[in-house]
Design an enzyme around this catalytic site. Structure first.
Site, PDB file in Angstrom:
ATOM      1  N   HIS A   1       0.808  -1.227   0.000  1.00  0.00           N
ATOM      2  CA  HIS A   1       0.000   0.000   0.000  1.00  0.00           C
ATOM      3  C   HIS A   1       0.839   1.274   0.000  1.00  0.00           C
ATOM      4  O   HIS A   1       0.504   2.252   0.681  1.00  0.00           O
ATOM      5  CB  HIS A   1      -0.943  -0.016   1.204  1.00  0.00           C
TER       6      HIS A   1
ATOM      7  N   HIS B   1      -8.439  -4.221  -9.461  1.00  0.00           N
ATOM      8  CA  HIS B   1      -8.738  -3.672  -8.138  1.00  0.00           C
ATOM      9  C   HIS B   1     -10.258  -3.683  -7.964  1.00  0.00           C
ATOM     10  O   HIS B   1     -10.987  -3.188  -8.812  1.00  0.00           O
ATOM     11  CB  HIS B   1      -8.206  -2.239  -8.080  1.00  0.00           C
TER      12      HIS B   1
END
Length: 384
Positions: free
Chosen positions: A191, A291
């Site tokens: 991330h 995603h």
């Protein structure tokens, strides 16, 4: 001729997060389309962009999807950007829903037709301890998942120290690999929380074969830095969930910086742009790994894209035995794709195959929801 008559926006809280749903209405009373934005946490900014686009889209033919995409993208001097393309994405997805319903075909028929019968998913696995990590992984393996993607729980209520995280994971991940065996695909999402030397240090400390891919270890604004990182580590990269156009994807695809394309149909520019990214990725033998943590409209649109694409790895899935969106999602979306074990079967319903509870949304009040603001020990902020 059918015309667009209104574009409505619904920023709503679904379970623990916000979603921005849009509805494109037409002059055919029973024909409308649902779309969604992927710019989580900044929904009201996208609402404003949608209102600007609605100003000139009302009265247009919704069947002219490609032309309307170009008009939206090129209708201002300052082209692109995540807010604008999130709005374009939502509208584009809704226009595909409308066209599919008008022609009485699933959206994938508008994209070239179905190439597979189901979409395999990788399971998202959020963890705070080694015990939680291994227990949840066992549950997912028993449920039929052959691919899992790990990410640490970091809520911003304590300093985030990358080196401490790495120290834990270089001990835990080899144990997880031994537990899961060599058939299971294991990925790790960092991330954007690491620096280049931290990424290299982390990978060098892991036994070879521990990870099958590493997702978003550093920020992605500078492709050249990622290109150098690519040379320094021996683990495939999975990048692209924040990219807002085919142009942002281009350097990462043409130079083989990423080995999986994490395209997000609700951020990149909708199905129109996502299919172009898919084709670009195919030319370099790069598979799609979209995603998809944003809700049933994003899931449905992505399933249609993957159904019509040849280069597919897995679809991200958060509705699993270890992470579930809950009944609130089912109330807001009475009709939505349903996961069957570790896969989605391809539906033959016209349009997207999703319905949204507009009446409930009209009664809702928008609530601000911030993602965690992570900080270091010295008080400076870092990436969530």
């Amino acid at each position: 001729m059918i015309k667009i008559t209104d574009i409505k926006t619904y920023p709503v809280r679904v379970e623990n997060g916000n979603q921005l749903i849009i509805k494109v209405e037409t002059s055919e009373a029973d024909i409308y389309g649902w779309g969604a934005s992927g710019l989580s946490g900044r929904e009201l900014a996208v609402v404003g962009a949608v209102k600007h686009y609605a100003h000139f889209l009302i009265g247009k033919d919704p069947m002219q999807i490609g032309a309307l995409w170009q008009q939206m993208y090129r209708s201002q001097y300052f082209e692109g950007g995540r807010v604008l393309t999130a709005a374009i994405s939502a509208i584009d997805i809704a226009l595909h829903d409308i066209k599919g319903k008008l022609l009485q075909v699933p959206v994938y028929e508008l994209l070239g037709g179905k190439q597979r019968d189901y979409i395999e998913c990788f399971a998202s696995l959020k963890f705070e301890s080694k015990e939680e990590l291994i227990t949840k992984a066992r549950t997912l393996k028993s449920a039929g998942f052959s691919a899992i993607r790990l990410y640490e729980a970091s809520e911003g209520d304590a300093p985030y120290v990358a080196r401490e995280s790495m120290a834990n994971l270089v001990e835990w991940l080899p144990e997880l690999r031994k537990e899961m065996g060599n058939v299971m695909t294991i990925g790790m999402d960092y991330h954007h929380r690491l620096t280049v030397p931290e990424v290299v240090s982390f990978i060098n400390r892991l036994p070879a074969g521990t990870l099958d891919f590493l997702e978003e270890p550093i920020r992605d604004e500078n492709p050249q830095v990622y290109q150098e990182l690519r040379k320094m580590i021996n683990v495939p990269l999975a990048l692209g969930e924040e990219f807002a156009s085919k142009w942002q994807f281009w350097p990462y695809l043409k130079d083989n910086i990423t080995q999986y394309a994490r395209v997000d149909v609700c951020n990149v520019g909708g199905l129109t742009e996502a299919m172009k990214v898919a084709a670009m990725a195919e030319t370099n033998y790069i598979d799609l790994m979209p995603h998809n943590p944003l809700g049933p409209i994003c899931t449905a649109a992505t399933i249609h894209m993957l159904a019509a694409s040849p280069n597919v790895a897995w679809l991200e899935e958060i509705n699993t035995p270890v992470e579930w969106c809950g009944t609130n999602s089912e109330i807001y979306y009475p009709i939505q794709p349903k996961i069957d074990g570790a896969r989605y079967k391809i539906s033959n319903q016209p349009g997207l195959g999703v319905e949204f509870n507009e009446e409930l949304a009209l009664k809702s009040t928008f609530e601000f929801k911030e993602t965690p603001h992570l900080f270091k020990k010295d008080g400076s902020f870092t990436n969530w």
